[in-house]
Design a protein around this motif. Structure first.
Motif, PDB file in Angstrom:
ATOM      1  N   GLY A 299     -12.440  -0.979   4.755  1.00 17.16           N
ATOM      2  CA  GLY A 299     -11.039  -0.605   4.977  1.00 17.16           C
ATOM      3  C   GLY A 299     -10.759   0.834   4.603  1.00 17.16           C
ATOM      4  O   GLY A 299     -10.001   1.528   5.262  1.00 17.16           O
ATOM      5  N   LEU A 300     -11.394   1.290   3.527  1.00 21.70           N
ATOM      6  CA  LEU A 300     -11.092   2.628   3.026  1.00 21.70           C
ATOM      7  C   LEU A 300     -12.220   3.623   3.308  1.00 21.70           C
ATOM      8  O   LEU A 300     -12.323   4.638   2.642  1.00 21.70           O
ATOM      9  CB  LEU A 300     -10.839   2.577   1.517  1.00 21.70           C
ATOM     10  CG  LEU A 300      -9.453   2.076   1.103  1.00 21.70           C
ATOM     11  CD1 LEU A 300      -9.365   1.949  -0.395  1.00 21.70           C
ATOM     12  CD2 LEU A 300      -8.380   3.022   1.599  1.00 21.70           C
ATOM     13  N   SER A 301     -13.056   3.324   4.310  1.00 24.93           N
ATOM     14  CA  SER A 301     -14.242   4.157   4.509  1.00 24.93           C
ATOM     15  C   SER A 301     -13.870   5.622   4.759  1.00 24.93           C
ATOM     16  O   SER A 301     -14.520   6.521   4.243  1.00 24.93           O
ATOM     17  CB  SER A 301     -15.086   3.623   5.653  1.00 24.93           C
ATOM     18  OG  SER A 301     -14.405   3.775   6.863  1.00 24.93           O
ATOM     19  N   TYR A 302     -12.802   5.857   5.534  1.00 23.22           N
ATOM     20  CA  TYR A 302     -12.396   7.230   5.806  1.00 23.22           C
ATOM     21  C   TYR A 302     -11.999   7.942   4.515  1.00 23.22           C
ATOM     22  O   TYR A 302     -12.344   9.091   4.283  1.00 23.22           O
ATOM     23  CB  TYR A 302     -11.221   7.264   6.777  1.00 23.22           C
ATOM     24  CG  TYR A 302     -11.639   7.318   8.210  1.00 23.22           C
ATOM     25  CD1 TYR A 302     -12.557   8.260   8.636  1.00 23.22           C
ATOM     26  CD2 TYR A 302     -11.112   6.437   9.139  1.00 23.22           C
ATOM     27  CE1 TYR A 302     -12.942   8.308   9.955  1.00 23.22           C
ATOM     28  CE2 TYR A 302     -11.488   6.479  10.464  1.00 23.22           C
ATOM     29  CZ  TYR A 302     -12.405   7.426  10.870  1.00 23.22           C
ATOM     30  OH  TYR A 302     -12.781   7.482  12.174  1.00 23.22           O
TER      31      TYR A 302
END
Lengths: 335, 290
Positions: A299-302
């Motif tokens: 979900g928070l890869s960016y």
């Protein structure tokens, strides 16, 4: 003002281009041995890293050594890839011959684009190249060219088998074979870039970057060198694109979006602007770090990618090559 | 003729969006002397903050101004925390940090408020002006002009505004005459974030609120700012309307282009403008001393 994008590139980095020859040999040996140690997937990843490295080197010749800013290199990557794919798909060319042709087509495209771009500097050039990068996927998708480019669907490219002698005697796999081909191309391209930078032409390029007015008054034909550099830069990126099309066996407009330009740009800065071999680290970075971020949190890869990016810039504001240079100087002082 | 008028007004309405963001872009350019690629995502994040407040029952206008204040402080904090330590890093490294910020804001907005599209309320009454242009667009048009006027006055008639321009144009000399250059940068970031927040809250009722809402618009905002001349807020607004109109007209009247190539055409036109007016339509020509 606007020109500071071009002039404030860290000049200390020029030292990065001058690495003693004895350091090069171990790297060549390691690079040549790797595909036989690593598994198939890792070898394939290594191939992709080298492809990115060639493209980043192209961008670096333009930005790092000539001071021209580009956000449109995904376009040249796409032109190289599509040239190769169309030659192989529609005209049944051998894939090996399609690679240099992809590069040459890009050289022409880059040179022609470089001519009007001469009038633009800094931000304005960034916008013009950006326009190029954004419009290419749209043009490729456009219904007018669908017969040639395959539209949104893209084109399939089939690689020929590995030469039978190599398979029978050494058991070379497809991944290993293409790794070696790309490795040789990479070495060749780096060697050309090296000679280019350490020649009269290279010095003219850097003189234009550092002080265009002084360079011009010394008799350097700035317009000629700038457009030529654009062409050479596009050539490198085009070769990378052509190889990528063949190695991935597929081209589609959405692989060449503006994000690719951004990635190449990140690779260049992280590797070291104005450093030839830094491009390899840049390629490594843009291939592995997004995957790594994805592994930590989908979900928070960016966000994780962004944080890593900022931390990397904190640790090495002049890129990996800058860090290595700094360490070399420190170690020399201690000894 | 009706079609023409319709397209012109639609173009103007889109143009108002671009102009709004172009203003924020110019604002930060005046302060830090280069583009902030994270501008759009910062505006998007501010808009989410406002949305969260309104969803929590805060009246629109209180939420509106509270968001502006929060964004101002946020912008200030970003400069102090992230960019101050990197003061001596090469410009290209700064740009990579901007890209990092884009990724962080985008991802966190999605994680905190999920990726579903949300409607954002408009402060202006519903309905349209003669069936051609929505009242929100008209309202936005005036908000943009108001903002432009305020910025003009700020840079032209206040000491702080003058000092900010000086700090951007020539940091060394500005420091010598007693301007605190570091704080001017931070102030510029704060103001740009605040203007971006206004732009975001004006745009959100039209394009709906979602983490990627600014991606496309920011590109037009940059283009508008450059076409108008990056040194001129008025030019940026004019550039915004111009880009909006060109994009719509090209899509409607040239059949070969249609909607699939209209972005390309708009960008090509922009580049053509730049080839003849390299400093933008309203920009000052900068003369460099050797």
């Amino acid at each position: 003002m606007a020109t500071d994008v071009e002039t404030r590139i860290d000049t200390k980095l020029n030292a990065g281009a001058k690495i003693p020859f004895k350091w090069v040999i171990p790297f060549i040996v390691i690079g040549a041995v790797l595909p036989f140690i690593l598994g198939g997937y890792a070898t394939f990843q290594g191939t992709l890293i080298m492809i990115y490295a060639i493209a980043i080197l192209g961008l670096n010749l333009l930005t790092g050594f000539n001071g021209q800013f580009s956000l449109g290199h995904s376009a040249f990557y796409a032109i190289g890839a599509y040239t190769a794919a169309i030659l192989v798909y529609h005209l049944d060319w051998p894939v090996y011959a399609a690679i240099p042709v992809g590069g040459v087509v890009c050289f022409i495209a880059g040179f022609l684009f470089g001519l009007p771009a001469l009038r633009l500097e800094g931000l304005y050039l960034a916008l013009a190249t950006f326009a190029l990068g954004v419009s290419i996927p749209q043009v490729l998708k456009s219904s007018h060219l669908e017969g040639l480019t395959g539209g949104v669907q893209g084109l399939d490219v089939f690689r020929p088998d590995v030469p039978a002698i190599l398979v029978d005697n050494f058991g070379i796999t497809m991944d290993q074979w293409w790794y070696m081909i790309v490795f040789v191309v990479l070495l060749f391209m780096f060697w050309i870039a090296w000679n280019l930078i350490n020649s009269r032409t290279g010095r003219a390029m850097m003189a234009i970057r550092d002080n265009p007015i002084a360079a011009r008054s010394m008799g350097v034909n700035a317009s000629m060198y700038k457009s030529l550099t654009f062409g050479v830069s596009a050539f490198y990126t085009g070769v990378a694109g052509a190889i990528a099309a063949i190695v991935i066996e597929f081209v589609a407009p959405d692989s060449f979006t503006f994000q690719l330009s951004i990635l190449l740009f990140i690779g260049m800065v992280v590797g070291g602007t104005g450093s030839i071999w830094g491009a390899v680290f840049g390629g490594f970075f843009i291939l592995t770090v997004p995957n790594f971020a994805e592994e930590i949190s989908t979900g928070l890869s960016y966000a994780i990618f962004g944080i890593i990016l900022i931390l990397v810039i904190y640790v090495m504001p002049s890129g990996f090559a800058g860090l290595v240079n700094l360490l070399r100087v420190r170690i020399k002082k201690i000894l | 003729m009706d079609l023409f008028l319709q397209q012109l007004l639609t173009g103007l309405a889109n143009g108002a969006i671009y102009a709004c963001l172009a203003l924020a872009v110019v604002m930060i350019y005046q302060a830090i002397d280069h583009f902030n690629f994270a501008q759009g995502e910062m505006a998007m994040f501010s808009t989410y903050i406002c949305w969260a407040m309104i969803a929590g029952g805060v009246p629109y206008w209180i939420a509106f101004f509270a968001t502006i204040v929060v964004s101002f402080i946020g912008g200030l904090a970003i400069e102090r925390i992230i960019f101050k330590p990197l003061h001596n890093a090469p410009v290209l490294s700064h740009i990579v940090v901007f890209i990092g910020l884009v990724a962080i804001f985008n991802s966190f907005a999605g994680a905190i408020w999920d990726h579903n599209i949300k409607t954002f309320p408009s402060p202006f009454p519903e309905g349209s002006f003669g069936g051609l242009i929505g009242l929100h667009e008209v309202g936005m048009f005036f908000v943009t002009l108001l903002l432009l006027f305020a910025i003009f006055c700020f840079f032209r008639f206040t000491r702080v505004g003058m000092a900010m321009q000086a700090a951007a144009a020539n940091p060394d000399s500005a420091g010598l005459v007693g301007i605190r250059v570091g704080w001017m940068l931070a102030l510029g970031w704060g103001l740009a974030a605040a203007i971006g927040a206004v732009a975001g809250m004006m745009i959100a009722p039209i394009v709906f609120l979602e983490p990627n809402m600014m991606l496309g618009i920011l590109l037009y905002g940059f283009a508008a700012a450059i076409v108008g001349g990056i040194s001129s807020p008025g030019g940026a607004v004019a550039g915004g309307f111009l880009v909006g109109i060109i994009e719509n007209m090209a899509g409607t009247y040239i059949p070969a282009i249609g909607s699939e190539l209209k972005l390309t055409v708009a960008l090509i036109l922009i580049v053509t403008v730049l080839l003849f007016k390299p400093n933008g339509l309203f920009g000052k020509t900068i003369v460099t001393r050797v």
